[in-house]
Structures are given as structure tokens and as C-alpha cells.
Scaffold this motif. Structure first.
Motif, PDB file in Angstrom:
ATOM      1  N   THR A 159       9.624  20.153  41.822  1.00  0.00           N
ATOM      2  CA  THR A 159       8.403  19.351  41.552  1.00  0.00           C
ATOM      3  C   THR A 159       8.641  18.874  40.022  1.00  0.00           C
ATOM      4  N   PHE A 160       8.122  17.598  39.883  1.00  0.00           N
ATOM      5  CA  PHE A 160       8.068  16.784  38.645  1.00  0.00           C
ATOM      6  C   PHE A 160       6.961  17.518  37.977  1.00  0.00           C
ATOM      7  N   LEU A 161       6.873  18.172  36.871  1.00  0.00           N
ATOM      8  CA  LEU A 161       6.014  18.637  36.005  1.00  0.00           C
ATOM      9  C   LEU A 161       5.805  18.114  34.662  1.00  0.00           C
ATOM     10  N   CYS A 162       4.831  17.571  34.251  1.00  0.00           N
ATOM     11  CA  CYS A 162       4.503  16.912  32.970  1.00  0.00           C
ATOM     12  C   CYS A 162       3.793  17.908  31.967  1.00  0.00           C
ATOM     13  N   LEU A 163       4.416  18.233  30.896  1.00  0.00           N
ATOM     14  CA  LEU A 163       3.567  19.005  29.834  1.00  0.00           C
ATOM     15  C   LEU A 163       2.921  18.059  28.969  1.00  0.00           C
ATOM     16  N   LEU A 164       1.645  18.067  28.905  1.00  0.00           N
ATOM     17  CA  LEU A 164       0.821  17.212  28.118  1.00  0.00           C
ATOM     18  C   LEU A 164       0.057  17.833  27.103  1.00  0.00           C
ATOM     19  N   GLY A 165       0.255  17.508  25.924  1.00  0.00           N
ATOM     20  CA  GLY A 165      -0.574  18.191  24.999  1.00  0.00           C
ATOM     21  C   GLY A 165      -0.553  17.508  23.563  1.00  0.00           C
ATOM     22  N   PRO A 166      -1.268  17.818  22.469  1.00  0.00           N
ATOM     23  CA  PRO A 166      -1.260  17.372  21.272  1.00  0.00           C
ATOM     24  C   PRO A 166       0.252  17.967  20.641  1.00  0.00           C
ATOM     25  N   SER A 167       0.405  16.885  19.451  1.00  0.00           N
ATOM     26  CA  SER A 167       1.503  17.305  18.801  1.00  0.00           C
ATOM     27  C   SER A 167       1.411  18.760  18.287  1.00  0.00           C
ATOM     28  N   GLY A 168       2.700  19.427  18.009  1.00  0.00           N
ATOM     29  CA  GLY A 168       2.744  20.859  17.769  1.00  0.00           C
ATOM     30  C   GLY A 168       2.267  21.860  18.515  1.00  0.00           C
TER      31      GLY A 168
ATOM     32  N   LYS B 273      -9.341   7.105  37.357  1.00  0.00           N
ATOM     33  CA  LYS B 273     -10.294   8.148  37.021  1.00  0.00           C
ATOM     34  C   LYS B 273      -9.520   9.320  36.149  1.00  0.00           C
ATOM     35  N   LEU B 274      -8.221   9.571  36.680  1.00  0.00           N
ATOM     36  CA  LEU B 274      -7.569  10.601  35.936  1.00  0.00           C
ATOM     37  C   LEU B 274      -7.085  10.287  34.445  1.00  0.00           C
ATOM     38  N   ARG B 275      -6.877   8.908  34.456  1.00  0.00           N
ATOM     39  CA  ARG B 275      -6.533   8.644  33.133  1.00  0.00           C
ATOM     40  C   ARG B 275      -7.831   8.816  31.957  1.00  0.00           C
ATOM     41  N   SER B 276      -8.911   8.421  32.576  1.00  0.00           N
ATOM     42  CA  SER B 276     -10.167   8.713  31.701  1.00  0.00           C
ATOM     43  C   SER B 276     -10.553  10.042  31.495  1.00  0.00           C
ATOM     44  N   TYR B 277     -10.367  10.966  32.522  1.00  0.00           N
ATOM     45  CA  TYR B 277     -10.533  12.388  32.392  1.00  0.00           C
ATOM     46  C   TYR B 277      -9.564  13.270  31.609  1.00  0.00           C
ATOM     47  N   LEU B 278      -8.165  12.755  31.371  1.00  0.00           N
ATOM     48  CA  LEU B 278      -7.323  13.327  30.622  1.00  0.00           C
ATOM     49  C   LEU B 278      -7.411  12.777  29.176  1.00  0.00           C
ATOM     50  N   SER B 279      -7.705  11.707  29.115  1.00  0.00           N
ATOM     51  CA  SER B 279      -7.794  11.027  27.647  1.00  0.00           C
ATOM     52  C   SER B 279      -8.968  11.793  27.039  1.00  0.00           C
ATOM     53  N   ASN B 280     -10.152  11.991  27.639  1.00  0.00           N
ATOM     54  CA  ASN B 280     -11.245  12.579  27.020  1.00  0.00           C
ATOM     55  C   ASN B 280     -10.735  14.129  26.688  1.00  0.00           C
ATOM     56  N   ARG B 281     -10.284  14.741  27.698  1.00  0.00           N
ATOM     57  CA  ARG B 281      -9.959  16.039  27.251  1.00  0.00           C
ATOM     58  C   ARG B 281      -8.919  16.111  26.185  1.00  0.00           C
ATOM     59  N   MET B 282      -7.890  15.164  26.050  1.00  0.00           N
ATOM     60  CA  MET B 282      -6.930  15.308  25.129  1.00  0.00           C
ATOM     61  C   MET B 282      -7.799  15.052  23.635  1.00  0.00           C
TER      62      MET B 282
ATOM     63  N   VAL C 177      -8.129  17.647  20.354  1.00  0.00           N
ATOM     64  CA  VAL C 177      -7.606  17.618  19.084  1.00  0.00           C
ATOM     65  C   VAL C 177      -8.847  17.605  17.986  1.00  0.00           C
ATOM     66  N   LEU C 178     -10.009  17.074  18.449  1.00  0.00           N
ATOM     67  CA  LEU C 178     -11.192  17.121  17.492  1.00  0.00           C
ATOM     68  C   LEU C 178     -11.710  18.435  17.574  1.00  0.00           C
ATOM     69  N   SER C 179     -11.714  19.591  18.448  1.00  0.00           N
ATOM     70  CA  SER C 179     -12.069  20.734  18.343  1.00  0.00           C
ATOM     71  C   SER C 179     -10.910  21.690  17.759  1.00  0.00           C
ATOM     72  N   ASP C 180      -9.842  21.199  17.258  1.00  0.00           N
ATOM     73  CA  ASP C 180      -9.020  22.101  16.694  1.00  0.00           C
ATOM     74  C   ASP C 180      -8.956  22.053  15.274  1.00  0.00           C
ATOM     75  N   PRO C 181      -9.248  23.211  14.344  1.00  0.00           N
ATOM     76  CA  PRO C 181      -9.498  23.386  13.122  1.00  0.00           C
ATOM     77  C   PRO C 181      -8.159  22.949  12.117  1.00  0.00           C
ATOM     78  N   ALA C 182      -6.851  22.819  12.769  1.00  0.00           N
ATOM     79  CA  ALA C 182      -5.732  22.349  12.026  1.00  0.00           C
ATOM     80  C   ALA C 182      -5.587  21.016  12.071  1.00  0.00           C
ATOM     81  N   SER C 183      -6.321  20.293  13.054  1.00  0.00           N
ATOM     82  CA  SER C 183      -6.218  19.012  13.133  1.00  0.00           C
ATOM     83  C   SER C 183      -6.922  18.210  11.856  1.00  0.00           C
ATOM     84  N   GLU C 184      -6.442  17.006  11.572  1.00  0.00           N
ATOM     85  CA  GLU C 184      -6.882  16.177  10.359  1.00  0.00           C
ATOM     86  C   GLU C 184      -8.056  15.393  10.968  1.00  0.00           C
ATOM     87  N   PHE C 185      -8.369  15.467  12.233  1.00  0.00           N
ATOM     88  CA  PHE C 185      -9.552  14.899  12.808  1.00  0.00           C
ATOM     89  C   PHE C 185     -10.454  15.758  13.234  1.00  0.00           C
ATOM     90  N   PHE C 186     -10.280  17.212  12.732  1.00  0.00           N
ATOM     91  CA  PHE C 186     -11.163  18.068  13.369  1.00  0.00           C
ATOM     92  C   PHE C 186     -12.781  17.798  12.686  1.00  0.00           C
TER      93      PHE C 186
END
Length: 285
Positions: A51-60, A256-265, A269-278
Motif C-alpha cells: 500500500t502507498f499511504l500518505c500521512l497528511l496533516g498540519p505542521s507539528g 472533489k477530493l482536493r476540495s474536501y481535504l483542503s477544507n478539512r485541513m 488548523v483554525l480550530s487548533d488553539p496552538a495555531s497562530e490562525f486559531f
């Protein structure tokens, strides 16, 4: 595969290539003291062979930490990591391609790739031929005797990939390997990686911050939360392979997947209290 009785073992009964079970990992902060950073918390997932698995997520969020756990470079504080059904340890069965090239500057490309083979019981002739084979595989045959300082960023990363592939590992760990090269070269390297992957089909864990990179490369995408890293969602990518044979980015599923994942990412980030964009409402900007 056959059992001791000579009967075929059902595929579903075969051990998973990688099993992460309720893994938690903390690190002491610099400066001493008892304060620790919780990098991963109760993380669980499994990866099938090939399997080719990509780990996608915010920095840190612990993506690189996760690769180091799978390679056996560090151990979890809680939970278990199993590779080939056993606790992992560094070795030729697991290849690692880093974000930085980590080539030996005073050695040419042939010698750099051969260096990664010195842990194997190969004769000098076998080691040279194995290195030549994988240098050719990544398209650097005419640069075998060049030094890293004489190569472009993309060529250096191909050399690093050849070094990791030369041991013919069953698992390939890739930590944002194309992050430091320009956008055009990065796209070409993605196509090159897909082509190379089809030759042996190792199990791949590929770390990225790029939604586009994850979709074009992966069979599955594991979306991780901000620190402490947890699995938010696992997504199957249904685009047909080989993806270099057509314009995958123009496919409705890709869009469709790009739009979904971009919004999720963005929401993560916006819901993370440690983020400068919180808490920011970016729609107003």
C-alpha cells in the motif's frame, strides 16, 4: 503463502505489514525540567502489504515522529508498533528517504548508493552492480561519477531515493522528500516515484503537507489532527493507476477530493488553539 500443512493461507489471515496500536509518544522540551511535549496520542492504524499511504496533516502533528517509530529509531511511551509482526529495528528491510538529501559530499553518487549497501552480505561486484541498477532506475546513469555539489536539487533527491531503494526494502519511509525542490521538479519527481514504485511495489509511508501530492501519489490518505497527532480520517483514493498515463488532476474525483481535504485541513488548523490562525474567520479576508 502456505501453512505448515501445505494449505494456502487466506490473504485476510496474513499479518499486516505495519500495525500501530494505541501509540502515545512524548518528548522532553529543551532547557530541562519536567515539561514534555505530547507528540502522538492513542494513535492506531494498519497498513497492508504494497500500500502507498500518505500521512497528511498540519505542521507539528507528529508525522515524522511516526516514521521514526516505524523505523525503530525511537520507541513509543505507550501502545505498540509492529512491523512484519515484530517490534521494528533499523535495517535493510526498511528504507528511509529524508527531507534533506543526506548525501556524503566527498563521495560520488555511485559510492553514496554503495554506502547504503554495506550492511548487506554482498561481494564488491554485487554491491557495485546493485548500485548501478538503482542509479539507472532513477535516471542518473550518466551522473554516477558526479559529486553531490555538481547536481541539482532534484537530482540529489533522486540519488537519495536510489540509495534507499538499493537495499530493496519491503517498506519505504519518505519524510517530505520533495519539499525542498521547486514546484516543477517536484511534480516530475512525483511522476518518477510512481513509476519506480510500480516496479517492486514496496509498502510506502509518505509524509506530506500537500493535499495535491497526497492525492496524486496515494492509495490511502491518513489525515492527522494537530498535535497531539491522532487519526482524524482514513480516505481511499480511487483514481486509476498508472496516474502518469492521463491527467489525473482533471478527473472529477480528484477535484472533489482536493476540495474536501483542503477544507478539512483548513478547519483543523483554525480550530487548533496552538495555531497562530486559531479562531480567525479567513472568509472575511
Amino acid at each position: 503463502m502456505r501453512s505448515a500443512e501445505g494449505l494456502a493461507t487466506p490473504v485476510d489471515d496474513l499479518p499486516k505489514r505495519i500495525v500501530i496500536n494505541n501509540v502515545t509518544k512524548r518528548f522532553a522540551r529543551s532547557g530541562g525540567g519536567s515539561t514534555q511535549t505530547l507528540a502522538l496520542a492513542d494513535l492506531s492504524f494498519e497498513v497492508d502489504d504494497g500500500t502507498f499511504l500518505c500521512l497528511l496533516g498540519p505542521s507539528g502533528c507528529g508525522k515524522t515522529t511516526l516514521l521514526r517509530l516505524v523505523d525503530g529509531l525511537i520507541e513509543p511511551d505507550a501502545g505498540t508498533v509492529r512491523v512484519f509482526g515484530k517490534p521494528p529495528k533499523p535495517g535493510p528491510d526498511i528504507g528511509f528517504v529524508f527531507q534533506s538529501f543526506r548525501l556524503i559530499p566527498w563521495a560520488n553518487i555511485q559510492d553514496n548508493v554503495e554506502f547504503g549497501l554495506r550492511s548487506l552480505f554482498l561481494s564488491d561486484c554485487e554491491r557495485k552492480e546493485r548500485a548501478k541498477k538503482h542509479i539507472k532506475l532513477v535516471g542518473l546513469d550518466e551522473f554516477r561519477h558526479a559529486y553531490p555539489s555538481e547536481l541539482s536539487g532534484g537530482m540529489k533527491q533522486r540519488a537519495a531515493l536510489a540509495r534507499a531503494l538499493a537495499t530493496e526494502p519491503d517498506i519505504l519511509l519518505m519524510d517530505e522528500p520533495f519539499a525542498s525542490i521547486d514546484a516543477h521538479t517536484r511534480e516530475l519527481m512525483q511522476l518518477e516515484l510512481m513509476r519506480i514504485w510500480t516496479v517492486r511495489r514496496p509498502t510506502v509511508l509518505f509524509v506530506t503537507h500537500s493535499v495535491d501530492e497526497a492525492i496524486i501519489l496515494a492509495d490511502k490518505i491518513l489525515l492527522m489532527s494537530p498535535r497531539p497527532g491522532r487519526v482524524v480520517e482514513t480516505i481511499d483514493v480511487g483514481l486509476e493507476r498508472p496516474r502518469w498515463a492521463y491527467d489525473a488532476r482533471a478527473e472529477p474525483e480528484y477535484i472533489k477530493l482536493r476540495s474536501y481535504l483542503s477544507n478539512r485541513m483548513r478547519d483543523l488548523v483554525l480550530s487548533d488553539p496552538a495555531s497562530e490562525f486559531f479562531g480567525r474567520d479567513l472568509v472575511k479576508y
